[in-house]
Design an enzyme around this catalytic site. Structure first.
Site, short mmCIF file in Angstrom:
data_model
loop_
_atom_site.label_atom_id
_atom_site.label_comp_id
_atom_site.label_asym_id
_atom_site.label_seq_id
_atom_site.Cartn_x
_atom_site.Cartn_y
_atom_site.Cartn_z
N HIS A 1 39.03 -2.29 1.23
CA HIS A 1 38.84 -0.67 1.44
C HIS A 1 37.30 -0.58 2.60
CE1 HIS A 1 38.87 3.14 -1.24
NE2 HIS A 1 37.71 3.22 -0.27
N ARG B 1 43.95 7.60 0.78
CA ARG B 1 43.89 7.14 -0.64
C ARG B 1 45.00 6.33 -0.75
NH1 ARG B 1 38.67 7.35 0.00
NH2 ARG B 1 37.74 9.21 -0.49
#
Length: 128
Positions: free
Chosen positions: A91, A43
């Site tokens: 991502h 993250r």
């Protein structure tokens, strides 16, 4: 921290919890072996971005590959874009495989329907 001192490649896949937020900080990055490589696919809030730049400048980190960021998409004026030591990906580290995902979901629905245990249940008290 003994393991950090013998680590040349650090890959972060941790879930984001209060305990893991900002874990990739200067204190930890500076303990890595010289010219270490850092890969963050966990993250964005795991990484203290300024600390990574400092660790690169100090020689603790030679390269970093980052797939997640505190702000996504990464702003065009972000300092990471100017650092040749940092590889940026959008991502995409965990691609969803359609057939495998559908099989997993239908299997869990069938298990629930049949009163069987289901794996992978989220525990909000743990944060994942």
């Amino acid at each position: 921290t003994d393991f950090l001192q013998s680590t040349r490649v650090l890959v972060n896949t941790l879930p984001l919890t209060d305990e893991t937020r900002d874990i990739l900080n200067h204190q930890h990055l500076s303990q890595l072996m010289p010219d270490a490589v850092v890969i963050n696919v966990g993250r964005g809030e795991h990484l203290v971005e300024e600390d990574l730049i400092k660790a690169i400048e100090d020689g603790h980190v030679a390269r970093a590959s980052l797939d997640v960021f505190r702000q996504e998409p990464l702003p065009a004026d972000h300092p990471f874009w100017q650092r040749p030591e940092i590889t940026i990906t959008p991502h995409i580290s965990a691609r969803t495989l359609r057939e495998a995902t559908l099989e997993q979901i239908t299997g869990k629905i069938q298990a629930h329907y049949n009163g069987q245990p289901i794996s992978g249940i989220v525990d909000p008290s743990r944060g994942y």
